[in-house]
Write a protein that holds these residues in place. Structure first.
Motif, PDB file in Angstrom:
ATOM      1  N   VAL B  92      23.661  47.680  25.805  1.00 30.23           N
ATOM      2  CA  VAL B  92      22.838  48.247  26.879  1.00 30.23           C
ATOM      3  C   VAL B  92      22.840  49.767  26.810  1.00 30.23           C
ATOM      4  O   VAL B  92      21.812  50.433  26.968  1.00 30.23           O
ATOM      5  CB  VAL B  92      23.345  47.743  28.250  1.00 30.23           C
ATOM      6  N   MET B  93      24.018  50.340  26.520  1.00 27.50           N
ATOM      7  CA  MET B  93      24.132  51.795  26.365  1.00 27.50           C
ATOM      8  C   MET B  93      23.254  52.314  25.230  1.00 27.50           C
ATOM      9  O   MET B  93      22.541  53.306  25.360  1.00 27.50           O
ATOM     10  CB  MET B  93      25.601  52.113  26.074  1.00 27.50           C
ATOM     11  N   TYR B  95      20.596  50.816  24.029  1.00 25.86           N
ATOM     12  CA  TYR B  95      19.195  50.658  24.405  1.00 25.86           C
ATOM     13  C   TYR B  95      18.758  51.800  25.312  1.00 25.86           C
ATOM     14  O   TYR B  95      17.632  52.283  25.241  1.00 25.86           O
ATOM     15  CB  TYR B  95      19.003  49.321  25.108  1.00 25.86           C
ATOM     16  N   ARG B  96      19.689  52.261  26.155  1.00 25.30           N
ATOM     17  CA  ARG B  96      19.341  53.347  27.068  1.00 25.30           C
ATOM     18  C   ARG B  96      19.121  54.649  26.297  1.00 25.30           C
ATOM     19  O   ARG B  96      18.314  55.481  26.677  1.00 25.30           O
ATOM     20  CB  ARG B  96      20.469  53.516  28.081  1.00 25.30           C
TER      21      ARG B  96
END
Lengths: 167, 111
Positions: B92-93, B95-96
């Motif tokens: 998720v990190m 992707y951010r």
């Protein structure tokens, strides 16, 4: 051919087919759903081997918790088959060939090992898979690894929060 | 059921997982293939545990021979759950930061 033999082949075919469909489907959500089918087939194998506690834990932890986590992440990122990056065909072919070679080597090792000839896995009887027996051993012989795994969970929880925090 | 069938099934699932890691570029699918490999190993451990339990059970019905294999499976599941929570947080990190889950963007250590 007894009912357990039929169930073994059915569950094996289901597991292999679903595992191939995990790779073959373009949409990541379909991949997750096929992976849940693999976990159900493997849980069926555990029940067939009379490991009932592991079958239930496999369903609750893997199919219940981990796969829902995957589904949430994929749905939050809004991934679909249009945004899926593709490797070129030669890289895919090289991957399939190297995996197939490893499979061939493993199968030939299994076929030529003298230790495994005439050994059978005990089906549908035996009591080591029941939660009564497993719990007694878990809380007497394996109590220190059990407590260490709780510390591992705590550190994983703190780590996930720290990594996921916006800064 | 002969133990060789279980070994062959687990080897096949493991190789499918390896092929998935080698051929896909989506980081989440690669992660799922690692879960598939862990499950193949779990199935093999349970089959081996029942293989050792069989003769002991025939001699003594209250024997607990082979129970260690099933406890190892339990601990593998514990570690896999912790690994997934941290790994998905890392994805998720990523992707951010780069707005993609393509692993080919993760080549900054190369130079």
């Amino acid at each position: 051919m007894g009912i357990t033999t039929i169930l073994f082949w059915f569950l094996s075919a289901l597991a292999l087919l679903s595992a191939i469909m995990v790779l073959a489907s373009k949409n990541p959500i379909h991949s997750i759903l096929w992976l849940i089918a693999v976990f159900f087939a493997i849980s069926g194998h555990y029940i067939l081997l009379n490991a009932q506690f592991l079958a239930i834990v496999n369903l609750i932890v893997y199919a219940g918790a981990i796969m829902v986590l995957f589904l949430f992440v994929i749905m939050l990122m809004n991934l679909n088959s249009h945004t899926e990056p593709q490797k070129n065909i030669w890289m895919k072919l090289a991957g399939v060939i190297s995996g197939g070679i490893l499979f061939t080597i493993l199968i030939s090792v299994i076929r030529s090992s003298a230790d495994m000839v005439n050994r059978t896995a005990q089906l549908k009887e035996g009591n080591i898979g029941l939660i009564n027996t497993l719990g007694k051993v878990l809380f007497s012989d394996y109590v220190i690894p059990f407590e260490i795994s709780s510390v591992l969970f705590l550190s994983a929880m703190v780590g996930a929060v720290v990594i996921g925090k916006k800064n | 059921m002969p133990i060789q069938y279980y070994i062959a099934l687990a080897a096949c699932l493991f190789c499918i997982g390896i092929i998935g890691v080698l051929t896909r570029r989506n980081a989440i699918i690669i992660f799922m293939c690692i879960e598939l490999m862990l499950n193949a190993t779990n199935l093999l451990l349970v089959a081996f545990s029942k293989m050792y339990h069989g003769p002991a059970f025939a001699a003594d019905a209250t024997s607990t021979a082979g129970i260690d294999g099933q406890l190892f499976v339990f601990f593998i599941m514990v570690v896999a759950a912790a690994e997934v929570s941290v790994g998905l947080a890392i994805i998720v990190m990523m992707y951010r930061n780069v707005h993609s889950v393509d692993i080919n963007f993760l080549n900054r250590l190369k130079n």
